[in-house]
Design a protein around this motif. Structure first.
Motif, PDB file in Angstrom:
ATOM      1  N   ASN A  87     -10.116   2.834  -9.592  1.00  0.00           N
ATOM      2  CA  ASN A  87      -9.222   3.687  -8.419  1.00  0.00           C
ATOM      3  C   ASN A  87     -10.040   4.576  -7.494  1.00  0.00           C
ATOM      4  N   VAL A  88     -10.792   5.091  -8.237  1.00  0.00           N
ATOM      5  CA  VAL A  88     -11.836   6.299  -7.430  1.00  0.00           C
ATOM      6  C   VAL A  88     -12.574   5.390  -6.334  1.00  0.00           C
ATOM      7  N   SER A  89     -13.052   4.319  -7.108  1.00  0.00           N
ATOM      8  CA  SER A  89     -14.075   3.453  -5.818  1.00  0.00           C
ATOM      9  C   SER A  89     -13.338   2.765  -4.894  1.00  0.00           C
ATOM     10  N   GLU A  90     -11.930   2.357  -5.077  1.00  0.00           N
ATOM     11  CA  GLU A  90     -10.935   1.880  -4.079  1.00  0.00           C
ATOM     12  C   GLU A  90     -10.444   2.856  -3.205  1.00  0.00           C
ATOM     13  N   HIS A  91     -10.247   4.248  -3.641  1.00  0.00           N
ATOM     14  CA  HIS A  91      -9.598   5.085  -2.847  1.00  0.00           C
ATOM     15  C   HIS A  91     -10.491   6.420  -2.861  1.00  0.00           C
ATOM     16  N   PRO A  92     -11.790   6.475  -2.312  1.00  0.00           N
ATOM     17  CA  PRO A  92     -12.549   7.731  -2.354  1.00  0.00           C
ATOM     18  C   PRO A  92     -12.162   8.917  -1.736  1.00  0.00           C
ATOM     19  N   TRP A  93     -11.464   8.807  -0.634  1.00  0.00           N
ATOM     20  CA  TRP A  93     -11.054   9.909  -0.023  1.00  0.00           C
ATOM     21  C   TRP A  93      -9.752  10.550  -0.465  1.00  0.00           C
ATOM     22  N   THR A  94      -8.885   9.648  -1.164  1.00  0.00           N
ATOM     23  CA  THR A  94      -7.747   9.889  -1.705  1.00  0.00           C
ATOM     24  C   THR A  94      -8.178  11.060  -2.810  1.00  0.00           C
TER      25      THR A  94
ATOM     26  N   LEU B 270     -10.959  12.233  -3.719  1.00  0.00           N
ATOM     27  CA  LEU B 270     -11.634  13.736  -3.480  1.00  0.00           C
ATOM     28  C   LEU B 270     -10.537  14.810  -2.981  1.00  0.00           C
ATOM     29  N   ALA B 271      -9.540  14.261  -2.084  1.00  0.00           N
ATOM     30  CA  ALA B 271      -8.726  15.169  -1.917  1.00  0.00           C
ATOM     31  C   ALA B 271      -7.813  15.640  -2.946  1.00  0.00           C
ATOM     32  N   THR B 272      -7.331  14.695  -4.056  1.00  0.00           N
ATOM     33  CA  THR B 272      -6.560  14.996  -5.021  1.00  0.00           C
ATOM     34  C   THR B 272      -7.369  15.934  -6.031  1.00  0.00           C
ATOM     35  N   ALA B 273      -8.829  15.869  -6.031  1.00  0.00           N
ATOM     36  CA  ALA B 273      -9.425  16.741  -6.955  1.00  0.00           C
ATOM     37  C   ALA B 273      -9.667  18.099  -6.318  1.00  0.00           C
ATOM     38  N   PHE B 274      -9.835  18.099  -5.118  1.00  0.00           N
ATOM     39  CA  PHE B 274      -9.833  19.364  -4.441  1.00  0.00           C
ATOM     40  C   PHE B 274      -8.291  20.094  -4.407  1.00  0.00           C
ATOM     41  N   GLY B 275      -7.308  19.271  -4.284  1.00  0.00           N
ATOM     42  CA  GLY B 275      -5.812  20.015  -4.478  1.00  0.00           C
ATOM     43  C   GLY B 275      -5.621  20.506  -5.917  1.00  0.00           C
ATOM     44  N   VAL B 276      -5.931  19.778  -6.729  1.00  0.00           N
ATOM     45  CA  VAL B 276      -5.767  20.207  -8.284  1.00  0.00           C
ATOM     46  C   VAL B 276      -6.806  21.440  -8.627  1.00  0.00           C
ATOM     47  N   GLY B 277      -7.888  21.352  -8.124  1.00  0.00           N
ATOM     48  CA  GLY B 277      -9.047  22.389  -8.459  1.00  0.00           C
ATOM     49  C   GLY B 277      -8.283  23.789  -7.754  1.00  0.00           C
ATOM     50  N   PHE B 278      -7.845  23.672  -6.414  1.00  0.00           N
ATOM     51  CA  PHE B 278      -7.312  24.785  -5.487  1.00  0.00           C
ATOM     52  C   PHE B 278      -6.063  25.349  -6.618  1.00  0.00           C
ATOM     53  N   LEU B 279      -5.120  24.527  -7.073  1.00  0.00           N
ATOM     54  CA  LEU B 279      -3.957  25.128  -7.766  1.00  0.00           C
ATOM     55  C   LEU B 279      -4.293  25.806  -9.159  1.00  0.00           C
TER      56      LEU B 279
ATOM     57  N   ALA C  43      -8.885   2.931 -19.654  1.00  0.00           N
ATOM     58  CA  ALA C  43      -8.303   3.522 -18.951  1.00  0.00           C
ATOM     59  C   ALA C  43      -9.693   4.341 -18.101  1.00  0.00           C
ATOM     60  N   GLU C  44     -10.955   4.418 -18.650  1.00  0.00           N
ATOM     61  CA  GLU C  44     -12.092   4.741 -17.892  1.00  0.00           C
ATOM     62  C   GLU C  44     -12.292   3.831 -16.919  1.00  0.00           C
TER      63      GLU C  44
END
Length: 109
Positions: free
Chosen positions: A80-87, A89-98, A73-74
């Motif tokens: 996944n993070v290295s293949e889609h860094p911008w996605t 980052l945006a997901t982490a920002f959205g989750v943090g905001f919620l 899983a790790e």
């Protein structure tokens, strides 16, 4: 009278012999019971040790499987993070905001 004494002595001797035989039988019975108890205890101990060993082995296998799944899983997450860094980052920002909004609403009540 002498004959009665002789018969009484013979009966006493027979009783003594019977008591000696009874003592011997009781001693033998106690020894047999002790040996049987010891054998049962050894069987129980052996059974419990086998059961403990089996459960420990199952636990170790389960821990190994969990460890392997965690590593997989790790690795998948890192890939996944290295293949889609911008996605990511945006997901982490959205989750943090919620989470921040949910916590802020809980403080207002």
């Amino acid at each position: 009278m002498a004959e009665e004494k002789k018969e009484l002595d013979e009966e006493i001797q027979a009783l003594k012999a019977d008591l000696a035989a009874l003592r011997s039988d009781v001693s033998e019975l106690a020894s047999t019971m002790r040996d049987m108890g010891r054998d049962k205890a050894n069987d129980w101990r052996s059974s419990m040790q086998d059961e403990w060993s089996e459960r420990r082995d199952e636990l170790m296998r389960a821990l190994g499987v969990a460890r392997d799944r965690g590593r997989q899983a790790e690795e998948d997450f890192e890939r996944n993070v290295s293949e889609h860094p911008w996605t990511s980052l945006a997901t982490a920002f959205g989750v943090g905001f919620l989470i921040a909004k949910i916590m802020d609403m809980g403080g207002r009540r």
